[in-house]
Design a protein around this motif. Structure first.
Motif, PDB file in Angstrom:
ATOM      1  N   PHE A  49     -40.084   6.101   9.580  1.00 26.66           N
ATOM      2  CA  PHE A  49     -38.634   6.854   9.945  1.00 26.66           C
ATOM      3  C   PHE A  49     -37.561   5.919   9.104  1.00 26.66           C
ATOM      4  CE2 PHE A  49     -40.217   3.891  13.212  1.00 26.66           C
ATOM      5  CZ  PHE A  49     -38.842   3.170  13.803  1.00 26.66           C
ATOM      6  N   MET A  50     -36.799   6.281  10.078  1.00 33.27           N
ATOM      7  CA  MET A  50     -35.388   4.913   9.688  1.00 33.27           C
ATOM      8  C   MET A  50     -34.370   5.247  10.620  1.00 33.27           C
ATOM      9  SD  MET A  50     -34.055   2.495   7.779  1.00 33.27           S
ATOM     10  CE  MET A  50     -34.756   2.427   6.209  1.00 33.27           C
ATOM     11  N   LEU A  51     -33.666   4.229  11.025  1.00 37.07           N
ATOM     12  CA  LEU A  51     -32.462   4.561  11.994  1.00 37.07           C
ATOM     13  C   LEU A  51     -31.841   2.836  11.273  1.00 37.07           C
ATOM     14  CD1 LEU A  51     -34.779   4.966  15.382  1.00 37.07           C
ATOM     15  CD2 LEU A  51     -33.312   6.577  14.102  1.00 37.07           C
ATOM     16  N   GLU A  52     -30.540   3.755  11.168  1.00 31.53           N
ATOM     17  CA  GLU A  52     -30.124   2.613  10.943  1.00 31.53           C
ATOM     18  C   GLU A  52     -28.021   2.484  11.199  1.00 31.53           C
ATOM     19  OE1 GLU A  52     -28.580   0.621   7.022  1.00 31.53           O
ATOM     20  OE2 GLU A  52     -29.379   1.998   6.326  1.00 31.53           O
ATOM     21  N   ASN A  53     -28.241   1.447  11.739  1.00 30.36           N
ATOM     22  CA  ASN A  53     -26.924   2.164  12.219  1.00 30.36           C
ATOM     23  C   ASN A  53     -25.127   1.134  11.786  1.00 30.36           C
ATOM     24  OD1 ASN A  53     -24.726  -0.370  14.123  1.00 30.36           O
ATOM     25  ND2 ASN A  53     -24.902   1.654  15.145  1.00 30.36           N
ATOM     26  N   GLY A  54     -24.009   1.309  11.692  1.00 29.69           N
ATOM     27  CA  GLY A  54     -23.168   0.731  10.654  1.00 29.69           C
ATOM     28  C   GLY A  54     -22.208   0.752  11.835  1.00 29.69           C
TER      29      GLY A  54
ATOM     30  N   PHE B 273     -27.175  -2.465  11.259  1.00 33.32           N
ATOM     31  CA  PHE B 273     -28.497  -3.182  11.773  1.00 33.32           C
ATOM     32  C   PHE B 273     -28.979  -1.659  12.201  1.00 33.32           C
ATOM     33  CE2 PHE B 273     -25.465  -2.238  16.002  1.00 33.32           C
ATOM     34  CZ  PHE B 273     -27.154  -1.134  16.423  1.00 33.32           C
ATOM     35  N   GLY B 274     -30.858  -2.024  12.080  1.00 33.46           N
ATOM     36  CA  GLY B 274     -31.354  -0.896  11.727  1.00 33.46           C
ATOM     37  C   GLY B 274     -33.273  -0.932  12.010  1.00 33.46           C
ATOM     38  N   LEU B 275     -33.790  -0.154  12.343  1.00 32.54           N
ATOM     39  CA  LEU B 275     -34.704   0.021  12.724  1.00 32.54           C
ATOM     40  C   LEU B 275     -35.805   0.606  11.534  1.00 32.54           C
ATOM     41  CD1 LEU B 275     -35.641  -0.203  15.934  1.00 32.54           C
ATOM     42  CD2 LEU B 275     -36.475  -1.527  15.031  1.00 32.54           C
ATOM     43  N   LYS B 276     -37.003   0.220  11.065  1.00 34.84           N
ATOM     44  CA  LYS B 276     -37.621   1.268  10.788  1.00 34.84           C
ATOM     45  C   LYS B 276     -39.327   1.260  10.162  1.00 34.84           C
ATOM     46  CE  LYS B 276     -37.431  -2.531   6.261  1.00 34.84           C
ATOM     47  NZ  LYS B 276     -36.807  -2.084   4.662  1.00 34.84           N
TER      48      LYS B 276
ATOM     49  N   THR C 209     -39.460  -3.061  11.113  1.00 32.85           N
ATOM     50  CA  THR C 209     -38.982  -4.131  10.955  1.00 32.85           C
ATOM     51  C   THR C 209     -37.586  -4.271  11.751  1.00 32.85           C
ATOM     52  OG1 THR C 209     -40.592  -4.487   8.763  1.00 32.85           O
ATOM     53  CG2 THR C 209     -38.275  -5.363   9.153  1.00 32.85           C
ATOM     54  N   LEU C 210     -37.040  -4.480  12.106  1.00 30.33           N
ATOM     55  CA  LEU C 210     -36.117  -5.098  12.634  1.00 30.33           C
ATOM     56  C   LEU C 210     -35.083  -5.498  11.413  1.00 30.33           C
ATOM     57  CD1 LEU C 210     -33.376  -4.271  14.669  1.00 30.33           C
ATOM     58  CD2 LEU C 210     -33.730  -7.138  15.886  1.00 30.33           C
ATOM     59  N   PHE C 211     -33.792  -4.942  11.113  1.00 30.58           N
ATOM     60  CA  PHE C 211     -33.400  -5.448  10.074  1.00 30.58           C
ATOM     61  C   PHE C 211     -31.861  -5.400  10.294  1.00 30.58           C
ATOM     62  CE2 PHE C 211     -33.419  -1.164   8.882  1.00 30.58           C
ATOM     63  CZ  PHE C 211     -32.735  -0.228   8.658  1.00 30.58           C
ATOM     64  N   GLY C 212     -30.676  -5.967   8.864  1.00 32.80           N
ATOM     65  CA  GLY C 212     -29.579  -6.020   9.690  1.00 32.80           C
ATOM     66  C   GLY C 212     -28.996  -6.659   8.153  1.00 32.80           C
TER      67      GLY C 212
ATOM     68  N   PHE D 232     -22.159 -12.943   3.131  1.00 28.95           N
ATOM     69  CA  PHE D 232     -22.708 -11.509   3.551  1.00 28.95           C
ATOM     70  C   PHE D 232     -24.486 -12.298   3.856  1.00 28.95           C
ATOM     71  CE2 PHE D 232     -25.813  -9.388   1.000  1.00 28.95           C
ATOM     72  CZ  PHE D 232     -26.140  -7.789   2.296  1.00 28.95           C
ATOM     73  N   SER D 233     -25.220 -11.884   4.763  1.00 24.34           N
ATOM     74  CA  SER D 233     -25.817 -12.180   5.518  1.00 24.34           C
ATOM     75  C   SER D 233     -26.557 -12.027   6.002  1.00 24.34           C
ATOM     76  CB  SER D 233     -25.486 -13.540   7.160  1.00 24.34           C
ATOM     77  OG  SER D 233     -24.462 -14.431   6.476  1.00 24.34           O
ATOM     78  N   PRO D 234     -28.013 -11.351   4.970  1.00 25.64           N
ATOM     79  CA  PRO D 234     -28.736 -10.384   5.299  1.00 25.64           C
ATOM     80  C   PRO D 234     -30.069 -11.004   5.985  1.00 25.64           C
ATOM     81  CG  PRO D 234     -28.910 -10.137   3.369  1.00 25.64           C
ATOM     82  CD  PRO D 234     -27.913 -11.417   3.396  1.00 25.64           C
ATOM     83  N   TRP D 235     -30.722 -10.040   6.909  1.00 25.23           N
ATOM     84  CA  TRP D 235     -31.731 -10.088   7.200  1.00 25.23           C
ATOM     85  C   TRP D 235     -32.520  -9.420   7.971  1.00 25.23           C
ATOM     86  CZ3 TRP D 235     -32.232  -8.333  12.667  1.00 25.23           C
ATOM     87  CH2 TRP D 235     -31.542  -7.682  12.677  1.00 25.23           C
ATOM     88  N   ALA D 236     -34.568  -9.382   8.123  1.00 22.20           N
ATOM     89  CA  ALA D 236     -35.284  -8.780   9.036  1.00 22.20           C
ATOM     90  C   ALA D 236     -36.230  -9.767   9.304  1.00 22.20           C
ATOM     91  CB  ALA D 236     -35.488  -7.890   7.627  1.00 22.20           C
ATOM     92  N   LEU D 237     -36.827  -8.641  10.538  1.00 20.40           N
ATOM     93  CA  LEU D 237     -38.095  -8.934  11.295  1.00 20.40           C
ATOM     94  C   LEU D 237     -38.617  -8.269  11.380  1.00 20.40           C
ATOM     95  CD1 LEU D 237     -39.353 -11.524  12.731  1.00 20.40           C
ATOM     96  CD2 LEU D 237     -37.388 -10.333  14.892  1.00 20.40           C
ATOM     97  N   THR D 238     -40.016  -8.438  10.942  1.00 24.00           N
ATOM     98  CA  THR D 238     -41.255  -7.347  10.767  1.00 24.00           C
ATOM     99  C   THR D 238     -41.894  -7.757  11.870  1.00 24.00           C
ATOM    100  OG1 THR D 238     -40.461  -7.141   8.430  1.00 24.00           O
ATOM    101  CG2 THR D 238     -42.912  -5.790   9.534  1.00 24.00           C
ATOM    102  N   THR D 239     -43.039  -6.707  12.005  1.00 24.45           N
ATOM    103  CA  THR D 239     -44.173  -6.697  12.956  1.00 24.45           C
ATOM    104  C   THR D 239     -45.311  -5.983  12.555  1.00 24.45           C
ATOM    105  OG1 THR D 239     -43.300  -5.425  14.849  1.00 24.45           O
ATOM    106  CG2 THR D 239     -42.658  -7.645  15.726  1.00 24.45           C
ATOM    107  N   ALA D 240     -46.246  -6.404  12.435  1.00 21.70           N
ATOM    108  CA  ALA D 240     -47.306  -6.006  11.846  1.00 21.70           C
ATOM    109  C   ALA D 240     -48.563  -6.009  13.122  1.00 21.70           C
ATOM    110  CB  ALA D 240     -47.962  -6.534  10.711  1.00 21.70           C
TER     111      ALA D 240
END
Length: 293
Positions: free
Chosen positions: A82-87, A66-69, A28-31, A285-293
């Motif tokens: 795993f979790m990689l989250e940038n600030g 934004f990040g990847l999990k 999942t790409l999120f932010g 405040f604008s959260p978002w997420a894109l998941t690939t399966a």
């Protein structure tokens, strides 16, 4: 002919297994992007006011990121991830968390649905996680919010944690290595947290001992609870932090442990200490997420 049919059936079976395994994995790409126009009075002892796009160099409700999990089902109740989250700072585009690329979180994890989960890397502190469960803003970015986090730090590098759940109880144990040759206590931190959750009440507690580069220690105890008003109207959200006897370190997370909460909070805490400080802000405040399966 029979051999060819057997090979075909085998290939179809392998393909079906591979397709099933792929469906059990996801990335999942999120932010989230939070930027606010804020105005605050009495930001210093002389009583001056300030206007800006951020508060404490952060978003108003939460930090932009934004990040990847990723998650992988290994079968038999086991899973990895795993979790990689940038600030980053939305007002100027710079990296947050002392300039670390993945300063919010960076870890791998392995767990079992029955035995719990272990994680290794840069993680939230146990105290921060426990306060998140009872804070109405989820440990928001406002400088006057969740001041207890300033005592224990928000994230630690070189952390190893275990999380287990049994019925309404959740246990978190965490140790952050200091990385100092010949002195295993210097810049290290050990903590233990417990949460109870039901339909009517969420209660948390945490104990932490942290050492700085000179092995001076700070012992902090946190506690709090939260309840829906309809269930227990006389028990509002409350949290408290206590510096325990025997602490030889000031009750803050050592800067050598790279605690972004303390790095950001020092000037903000001084500003918020004045009695007459007031603030107003308009935020997006604008959260978002894109998941690939």
């Amino acid at each position: 002919m029979k051999k060819h049919v057997g090979r075909l059936v085998l290939l179809i079976g392998v393909a079906a297994v591979a397709e099933t395994a792929a469906a059990q994995s996801s990335v999942t790409l999120f932010g989230a992007l939070d930027i606010a126009l804020s105005y605050q009075t009495h930001v210093n002892p002389s009583g001056k006011s300030q206007m800006g796009l951020q508060q404490g160099n952060e978003g108003f409700l939460t930090g932009s990121r934004f990040g990847l999990k990723g998650n992988e089902n290994l079968g038999g109740g086991w899973k990895a991830g795993f979790m990689l989250e940038n600030g980053f700072l939305a007002n100027n585009g710079k990296l947050d968390q002392q300039g670390q690329l993945f300063g919010r979180q960076a870890f791998v994890k392995l767990g079992h649905e029955r035995y719990g989960e272990i994680a290794l890397g840069r993680q939230y502190t146990t105290g921060n996680t426990m306060l998140y469960y009872v804070d109405p803003l989820g440990v928001g970015a406002a400088p006057t919010n969740s001041w207890q986090v300033y005592l224990v730090g928000q994230r630690y590098d070189n952390a190893f944690s275990y999380t287990g759940v049994l019925g309404p109880w959740q246990l978190i144990a965490e140790y952050a290595a200091g990385g100092i040759a010949g002195d295993h206590s210097a810049r290290s931190s050990a903590s233990f947290g417990l949460r109870y959750k039901s339909d009517k009440l969420t209660a948390v507690g945490s104990m932490q001992q942290t050492h700085d580069s000179q092995s001076r220690r700070a012992r902090i105890v946190l506690g709090g609870w939260r309840s829906p008003s309809s269930a227990l109207p006389y028990l509002p959200t409350t949290s408290i932090a206590i510096v325990m006897p025997g602490s030889t370190l000031p009750p803050v997370a050592p800067t050598s442990l790279r605690s972004p909460a303390w790095h950001r909070a020092r000037p903000a805490r001084r500003s918020a200490s004045t009695r007459y400080s007031t603030s107003a802000a308009a935020t997006n405040f604008s959260p978002w997420a894109l998941t690939t399966a």
